[in-house]
Design a protein around this motif. Structure first.
Motif, PDB file in Angstrom:
ATOM      1  N   ALA A   1       0.841  -1.199   0.000  1.00  7.57           N
ATOM      2  CA  ALA A   1       0.000   0.000   0.000  1.00  7.57           C
ATOM      3  C   ALA A   1       0.879   1.253   0.000  1.00  7.57           C
ATOM      4  N   ALA A   2       1.967   1.219   0.793  1.00  9.23           N
ATOM      5  CA  ALA A   2       2.887   2.362   0.824  1.00  9.23           C
ATOM      6  C   ALA A   2       3.516   2.580  -0.557  1.00  9.23           C
ATOM      7  N   TYR A   3       3.881   1.484  -1.196  1.00  9.79           N
ATOM      8  CA  TYR A   3       4.463   1.561  -2.542  1.00  9.79           C
ATOM      9  C   TYR A   3       3.452   2.162  -3.514  1.00  9.79           C
TER      10      TYR A   3
ATOM     11  N   LEU B   1      -1.766   7.154  -5.005  1.00 12.25           N
ATOM     12  CA  LEU B   1      -3.130   6.833  -4.601  1.00 12.25           C
ATOM     13  C   LEU B   1      -3.281   7.080  -3.101  1.00 12.25           C
ATOM     14  N   GLY B   2      -4.372   7.693  -2.681  1.00 17.66           N
ATOM     15  CA  GLY B   2      -4.570   8.000  -1.268  1.00 17.66           C
ATOM     16  C   GLY B   2      -4.810   6.756  -0.437  1.00 17.66           C
ATOM     17  N   SER B   3      -5.772   5.943  -0.853  1.00 19.20           N
ATOM     18  CA  SER B   3      -6.138   4.756  -0.087  1.00 19.20           C
ATOM     19  C   SER B   3      -6.251   3.565  -1.042  1.00 19.20           C
ATOM     20  N   PRO B   4      -5.114   2.941  -1.341  1.00 15.95           N
ATOM     21  CA  PRO B   4      -5.099   1.879  -2.359  1.00 15.95           C
ATOM     22  C   PRO B   4      -6.018   0.719  -1.992  1.00 15.95           C
ATOM     23  N   ARG B   5      -6.627   0.133  -3.005  1.00 16.09           N
ATOM     24  CA  ARG B   5      -7.466  -1.061  -2.804  1.00 16.09           C
ATOM     25  C   ARG B   5      -6.548  -2.277  -2.746  1.00 16.09           C
TER      26      ARG B   5
ATOM     27  N   ASP C   1       6.020   6.420   5.573  1.00 17.90           N
ATOM     28  CA  ASP C   1       4.631   5.980   5.468  1.00 17.90           C
ATOM     29  C   ASP C   1       4.339   4.918   6.531  1.00 17.90           C
ATOM     30  N   LEU C   2       5.297   3.992   6.721  1.00 20.81           N
ATOM     31  CA  LEU C   2       5.119   2.943   7.729  1.00 20.81           C
ATOM     32  C   LEU C   2       5.119   3.538   9.133  1.00 20.81           C
TER      33      LEU C   2
END
Lengths: 344, 344
Positions: free
Chosen positions: A166-168, A175-179, A334-335
């Motif tokens: 998701a961070a990648y 993307l703000g909130s990846p699926r 991000d983590l």
């Protein structure tokens, strides 16, 4: 020129030999003209090879390493030889801060073991994972991980892969909130292994994660553009990636047969050639080369062992983009951000 | 007409409903006019549906079963309802000798559990496996198993799958000593899980087996026509099969986009259409529908849940061919022959 915009290249790894590696790096250098290179391997051979690439020659230094990791060498054996091999030295240049990323077409298992030992995993991450972007029918590529770094994974590993993937996706695909979905053999809750079901349970209740967990995805929907990140153990991921590559080539071969089966179809092919060449280009694995180990304190990319000059250039280009985006630092941030939120 | 040439059909299973199942069976009946059918499910609904298919109506009997297994029903729950469901009754007709094979488009896990409980595994086989024929670039299709019946497998299971797959290839593809490979994430001996490495070791020393064990195969070489049987656990097999299906569709969709991207390419498409339609036909999963559970004392076939009329007809056609070839008996004989040889 800062050290960060320098890429260390294992010039000796891969099935295609030094000449293809150098030609690939030279090609990438023409596209990314603010990047310089540390070419690691046999000094005499690289020096000789560089004579055909004056531009690259001007923007690179040779770092001598006498040994090469064999394609079938066991990782446990390879790590003992890290210091003298082109692969080990390339990774070490990242550790020393002399290069922003290392790229190798050599033995994946050895690369992973050496990178992990030298660069160590980021805080909160037990195991790094190999991630790549695959083409889809949607607007964005999809991040798939792990692609072979970890043959077997527990639920905790899979959850960490989801967080890193998701961070990648946030940093690379913006993307703000990846699926995010877990690869499975069915979409129902009880399907798959215990590890996958447990990982799904952990992701379902983790509402604080900056991602949108969408559940299970089956192999036939990988390329539909319905997900931004697909998470799996390294065994399944490798099977899926290679099966997708093989099937795309299979269909291409059948298409070639179909188009050459009659004079009429040959004519049709010639007329529609510009369109089919775009398609061929879109599917050529050499245009999607360069998977990255996520979760390490530094960038290490794996180029396909059989990548041609164009494939090597794609991998080097990906490394250049990741170096410029300062990907490793951004993923670590991000983590940390996620962990701070989780603790709050 | 002997009972052996009768096929029991779970008329209620599958996502597409009774009408599609009946239309598919009717279509198959037109191609295999010496086969008759036992249509299992809601008597009134089937009776009503048969009005549109007078030919099928003449060559089939309805066997009433009041209940249907749901797509998301757990196998452990499903087996308790075997006696009253269309799926369970269809399998039971094989056990009673009233049908030569049972075909269902329903819940795979439930079908597997019920078939195993009712028909029992052949001597020497611990677990049945789901096998299908996939298209290749070579002269023959390739047998791939397991495709999802067993999520996790040990080395002994994999060796038995190899033996059953080889028997299937010998009887169906008429090959003397089929080339058998294990699906893995690399071709070197140390690659993959312990289960796969142990299975390889067992197959390497089993020179008495009527097969040619060729080692490991990676996902990108499944369709090359270099192997006759590819063996894997059900999780990897399902991922590989579905990824191959999805990628073929993905490439097809991209091709469609390419061909409609300009007037010129549209023209080329129209001209070469007969060739590309052959290709589409060759890749349509509905033309490869109908996987079989190997290792049971009776034939049970799984049709894809979303198969259309043509897909159902393909699965029924496969069942008809297997019934005519007396496949279950021939595989049992083949296994006995191998065991006698092994004991000698």
């Amino acid at each position: 020129m800062s050290d960060r915009s320098r890429i260390a290249v294992d010039a000796m790894g891969g099935d295609e030999g030094l000449a293809v590696m150098l030609a690939g790096v030279a090609r990438a250098r023409r596209r990314f003209d603010d990047v310089s290179f540390l070419l690691v391997g046999d000094e005499a051979a690289i020096s000789e090879g560089l004579k055909s690439h004056p531009n690259l020659s001007q923007h690179s230094e040779i770092v001598h390493a006498p040994d090469v990791i064999a394609g079938d060498e066991k990782p446990s054996q390879a790590i003992r030889r890290a210091r003298t091999t082109s692969m080990g030295v390339a990774i070490d240049l990242v550790k020393q801060g002399r290069a922003g990323a290392a790229v190798s077409s050599g033995n994946t298992g050895a690369l992973m073991a050496m990178a992990k030992l030298s660069l160590r995993t980021m805080p909160g991450i037990d195991r790094p994972a190999l991630a790549a972007l695959l083409p889809t029918l949607g607007d964005n590529d999809v991040v798939v991980l792990d692609l072979g770094a970890n043959t077997e994974c527990d639920a905790r590993n899979l959850v960490q892969f989801a967080v890193m993937g998701a961070a990648y996706a946030r940093t690379t695909l913006d993307l703000g909130s990846p699926r995010v979905a877990l690869l499975n053999i069915g979409s129902e809750d009880q399907k798959g292994t215990e590890e996958i079901r447990d990982a799904a349970q952990m992701l379902r209740v983790a509402g604080h994660l900056p991602m949108n967990f969408t559940g299970f995805v089956e192999g036939d929907r990988l390329s539909r553009g319905e997900h931004d990140v697909i998470v799996c153990d390294g065994f399944s991921g490798n099977i899926a990636l290679k099966t997708a590559e093989g099937t795309a080539r299979f269909v291409g071969d059948l298409l070639k047969r179909a188009f050459t089966s009659s004079v009429r179809s040959k004519l049709g092919f010639l007329i529609s050639r510009p369109a089919t060449e775009l398609l061929r280009d879109h599917l050529d694995p050499n245009n999607h080369n360069g998977a990255v180990f996520l979760g390490l304190n530094g960038l290490v990319l794996k180029s396909h062992g059989s990548a041609n000059e164009r494939g090597v250039a794609t991998a080097i280009g990906n490394a250049a983009k990741m170096v410029k985006a300062d990907l490793a630092r951004r993923i670590a941030e991000d983590l940390r951000h996620f962990e701070a939120k989780a603790a709050a």
